[in-house]
Design an enzyme around this catalytic site. Structure first.
Site, PDB file in Angstrom:
ATOM      1  N   ASP A   1       2.680  -4.910   8.012  1.00  9.53           N
ATOM      2  CA  ASP A   1       1.487  -4.106   7.792  1.00  9.53           C
ATOM      3  C   ASP A   1       0.301  -5.066   7.898  1.00  9.53           C
ATOM      4  OD1 ASP A   1      -0.737  -2.885   6.730  1.00  9.53           O
ATOM      5  OD2 ASP A   1       0.311  -1.964   5.035  1.00  9.53           O
TER       6      ASP A   1
ATOM      7  N   HIS B   1       0.873  -1.180   0.000  1.00 12.71           N
ATOM      8  CA  HIS B   1       0.000   0.000   0.000  1.00 12.71           C
ATOM      9  C   HIS B   1       0.912   1.233   0.000  1.00 12.71           C
ATOM     10  CE1 HIS B   1      -2.840   2.913   1.804  1.00 12.71           C
ATOM     11  NE2 HIS B   1      -3.812   2.070   1.518  1.00 12.71           N
TER      12      HIS B   1
ATOM     13  N   CYS C   1      -4.757   2.530  -3.723  1.00 13.14           N
ATOM     14  CA  CYS C   1      -3.516   2.987  -3.075  1.00 13.14           C
ATOM     15  C   CYS C   1      -2.364   2.024  -3.318  1.00 13.14           C
ATOM     16  CB  CYS C   1      -3.698   3.205  -1.565  1.00 13.14           C
ATOM     17  SG  CYS C   1      -4.816   4.529  -1.171  1.00 13.14           S
TER      18      CYS C   1
ATOM     19  N   GLN D   1      -4.932  -5.510   6.911  1.00 12.78           N
ATOM     20  CA  GLN D   1      -5.977  -6.395   6.368  1.00 12.78           C
ATOM     21  C   GLN D   1      -6.021  -7.743   7.087  1.00 12.78           C
ATOM     22  OE1 GLN D   1      -8.206  -5.512   4.066  1.00 12.78           O
ATOM     23  NE2 GLN D   1      -7.298  -3.560   3.469  1.00 12.78           N
TER      24      GLN D   1
ATOM     25  N   LYS E   1     -10.660  -0.604  10.065  1.00  5.47           N
ATOM     26  CA  LYS E   1     -10.754  -1.801   9.216  1.00  5.47           C
ATOM     27  C   LYS E   1     -11.089  -3.053  10.022  1.00  5.47           C
ATOM     28  CE  LYS E   1      -8.024   0.003   5.500  1.00  5.47           C
ATOM     29  NZ  LYS E   1      -6.857  -0.102   4.632  1.00  5.47           N
TER      30      LYS E   1
HETATM   31  C1  LIG Z   1      -5.849   0.545   4.470  1.00  7.25           C
HETATM   32  C2  LIG Z   1      -4.467   0.063   4.417  1.00  7.25           C
HETATM   33  C3  LIG Z   1      -3.403   0.860   4.837  1.00  7.25           C
HETATM   34  C4  LIG Z   1      -3.596   2.277   5.322  1.00  7.25           C
HETATM   35  O1  LIG Z   1      -4.464   2.353   6.406  1.00  7.25           O
HETATM   36  P1  LIG Z   1      -5.023   3.756   6.915  1.00  7.25           P
HETATM   37  O2  LIG Z   1      -6.154   3.376   7.799  1.00  7.25           O
HETATM   38  O3  LIG Z   1      -5.455   4.528   5.712  1.00  7.25           O
HETATM   39  O4  LIG Z   1      -3.911   4.426   7.635  1.00  7.25           O
HETATM   40  C5  LIG Z   1      -2.139   0.342   4.772  1.00  7.25           C
HETATM   41  N1  LIG Z   1      -1.915  -0.906   4.323  1.00  7.25           N
HETATM   42  C6  LIG Z   1      -2.905  -1.707   3.914  1.00  7.25           C
HETATM   43  C7  LIG Z   1      -2.589  -3.099   3.451  1.00  7.25           C
HETATM   44  C8  LIG Z   1      -4.214  -1.251   3.933  1.00  7.25           C
HETATM   45  O5  LIG Z   1      -5.196  -2.043   3.507  1.00  7.25           O
END
Ligand SMILES: *Cc1c(COP(=O)(O)O)cnc(C)c1O
Length: 407
Positions: free
Chosen positions: A201, A124, A365, A204, A227
Site C-alpha cells: 500500500d 488503513h 481510518c 503515502q 495524494k
Molecule cells: C489514503 C490511504 C488509503 C486509501 O486511499 P483512498 O484514496 O481513500 O482509496 C489507503 N492506505 C493508506 C496508507 C492511505 O493513506
C-alpha cells in the site's frame, strides 16, 4: 533549513496555498488525507475538457485518438516514474481502495480454504476490510503483524508467521497515522522465500520519496492520484504481468465481457482486462501530469527538507505541556499524530480551524492503531514539501491559544 530546496518557489506552483480561511491565511497540514494540486495539473484538467474531451480506445475520430494517446502516454509516464518498463503492468483504478479491492477479489479467486494472508497492525481500513471480506468468502485466515509502542512493526514476529501457508502479505509502505516507514524490501524478500506474493500500500509513498517498484520487487502496489498531487477518483495498481494474466477480471466478471465487441477489444489483454467501462479519462491524463511535475523535483532534496521540517515541528510540539506524540519510529516520514493532555482532539482541531489551520482529528481510518494506544483518536499534522517552518510556528501559536481556551 535546507538550502538546496527552494520551498517559496515551489509554493507558487500551488495556487490554493495563498487562499484564506475567513480572514486567516490557510495553513494546510492535512496532506495525509489529500494533497493540493500544482497549476500544471489544474491546467491539464481544463485543457482536456476544453480541447479534446472524447471517449477513448473505441473512436476512429480525431478527438478520440488524441484522448487515447494522452491517456496511454500518461500510463507510460507513470510506469517509467515507478521504475516499470512494461506499461501493461500499470492499471488505472479509482484509487488505493479500489486497487486493493481488485487484488482481494481477483487474486483472491486463486486462493482456497486455509490459505493465509498477512497484514499489519498499522494498516488503513482499506487494507484490512477487503481481506476480511476475502477470508469470509474463501475461508482464508487473516494474520496480523504486531506493532511496538514506538509505532514500528515487530519484524521478527512477522518472520515467524511466514510459512508455506502464506499466500499474500499486504502491508503499508508508510503509515498514514504514525508516519512509520516500514522495511518493505526486507519484508518482500522474506515473503518471496516462502513463495508468498506481496502487495504494498503505497498511498503515502510517492509524495515523500522516489519509489522504484522493480527494485522493491513487490508483486502488487497500490496508490491514489489525489495524494500525489493529482485528481481524486483515479489511482494506480501495479501488478506483475504474469500474475495479472493468471487473475480473472474484476468488474462485471464473465457477465460483462460476454459481448462480442467487448471481448474483441478488451478481454484477455492487459491492461484493459481490468479496466471495464469508461474510465476517469481526465483523471488518468492529469495524474500523468502530476507525475510529470514530481519528476521535475529533486526527491532527495525533498526528503531532506521534509525530515528537517518533521524534526523542527516535533521539537516545537514537545515544548507544549502535556504533549504526547504517537509514532516515534526511527525511520519516519513527515506525519505527526499527537494529543495534548486534558483536551479532546476534536475541540483542538475545531479551534485550529478557526485560526486557519487545517489538521485532521480522529482515527484516520486506522481504528486498530487507536485501540492499540487505547485512545479515541489523535490530532494529525501531515506535511508536504510545500509546507514551511513559519507555518509550523503558526500551528504552535494556534495550539497554545487553543490549549489556553480549553484547559
Ligand atoms: C489514503 C490511504 C488509503 C486509501 O486511499 P483512498 O484514496 O481513500 O482509496 C489507503 N492506505 C493508506 C496508507 C492511505 O493513506
Amino acid at each position: 533549513m535546507s538550502d538546496v530546496f527552494d520551498v517559496y518557489a515551489i509554493r507558487n506552483d500551488f495556487p490554493i496555498l495563498s487562499e484564506k480561511v475567513g480572514d486567516k491565511q490557510l495553513v494546510y497540514f492535512d496532506n495525509g488525507a489529500t494533497a493540493q494540486k500544482p497549476q500544471i495539473v489544474l491546467d491539464a484538467i481544463t485543457a482536456y475538457y476544453s480541447k479534446y474531451n472524447a471517449n477513448i480506445h473505441r473512436g476512429v475520430h480525431h478527438l478520440s485518438q488524441v484522448a487515447t494517446q494522452a491517456y496511454e502516454d500518461a500510463r507510460a509516464l507513470i510506469a517509467s516514474c515507478l521504475g516499470v518498463s512494461n506499461s501493461n503492468e500499470i492499471l488505472f483504478t479509482k484509487g488505493t481502495t479500489d486497487s486493493i479491492n481488485l487484488v482481494a477479489f481477483s487474486f483472491g479467486e486463486l486462493l482456497k480454504e486455509g490459505d493465509e494472508i498477512i497484514i499489519s497492525a498499522m494498516e488503513h481500513h482499506s487494507n484490512i476490510v477487503p481481506w476480511q471480506m476475502l477470508c469470509e468468502r474463501k475461508g482464508c485466515v487473516l494474520r496480523v503483524i504486531p506493532m511496538f509502542e514506538s509505532g514500528e512493526l515487530d519484524i521478527e514476529a512477522y518472520r515467524e508467521m511466514l510459512s508455506e501457508r502464506t499466500k499474500l502479505v499486504a502491508v503499508t509502505h508508510i503509515s498514514n497515522a504514525l508516519g512509520t516507514i516500514n522495511p518493505v524490501k526486507k519484508m518482500i524478500d522474506w515473503a518471496h522465500s516462502v513463495g508468498a506474493k506481496v502487495l504494498i500500500d503505497a498511498a503515502q509513498s510517492v509524495q515523500h520519496m522516489s519509489v522504484d517498484v522493480k527494485d522493491m520487487d513487490c508483486d502488487f502496489l497500490a496508490l491514489s492520484g489525489h495524494k500525489v498531487f493529482g485528481p481524486t477518483g483515479v489511482g494506480i495498481l501495479y501488478g506483475k504481468e504474469e500474475l495479472l494474466n493468471q487473475m480473472p477480471p474484476y468488474q462485471g466478471g464473465g457477465d460483462m465481457i460476454a459481448t462480442v465487441t467487448f471481448e474483441k477489444t478488451t478481454y484477455n489483454t492487459l491492461p484493459h482486462k481490468f479496466e471495464a467501462g469508461t474510465p476517469h479519462i481526465a483523471g488518468g491524463i492529469c495524474l500523468g501530469k502530476a507525475f510529470e511535475y514530481i519528476k521535475t523535483l529533486d526527491m532527495g532534496a525533498i526528503q531532506k527538507y521534509e525530515s528537517e521540517l518533521l524534526e523542527y515541528a516535533t521539537g516545537r510540539l514537545l515544548e507544549i505541556e502535556g504533549m504526547r506524540i504517537y509514532g516515534e519510529a526511527k525511520n519516519k516520514t513527515s506525519v505527526i499524530s499527537f494529543l495534548i493532555e486534558g483536551t479532546h482532539p476534536y475541540d483542538v482541531g475545531t479551534l485550529l480551524d478557526k485560526m486557519g489551520i487545517a489538521v485532521r482529528t480522529g482515527h484516520h481510518c486506522t481504528q486498530p492503531i487507536m485501540d492499540f494506544y487505547k485512545i479515541p483518536g489523535t490530532i494529525r499534522a501531515s506535511f508536504a514539501f510545500y509546507n514551511t517552518k513559519e507555518e509550523v510556528d503558526s500551528m504552535i501559536n494556534a495550539l497554545n491559544r487553543a490549549v489556553g481556551m480549553l484547559k
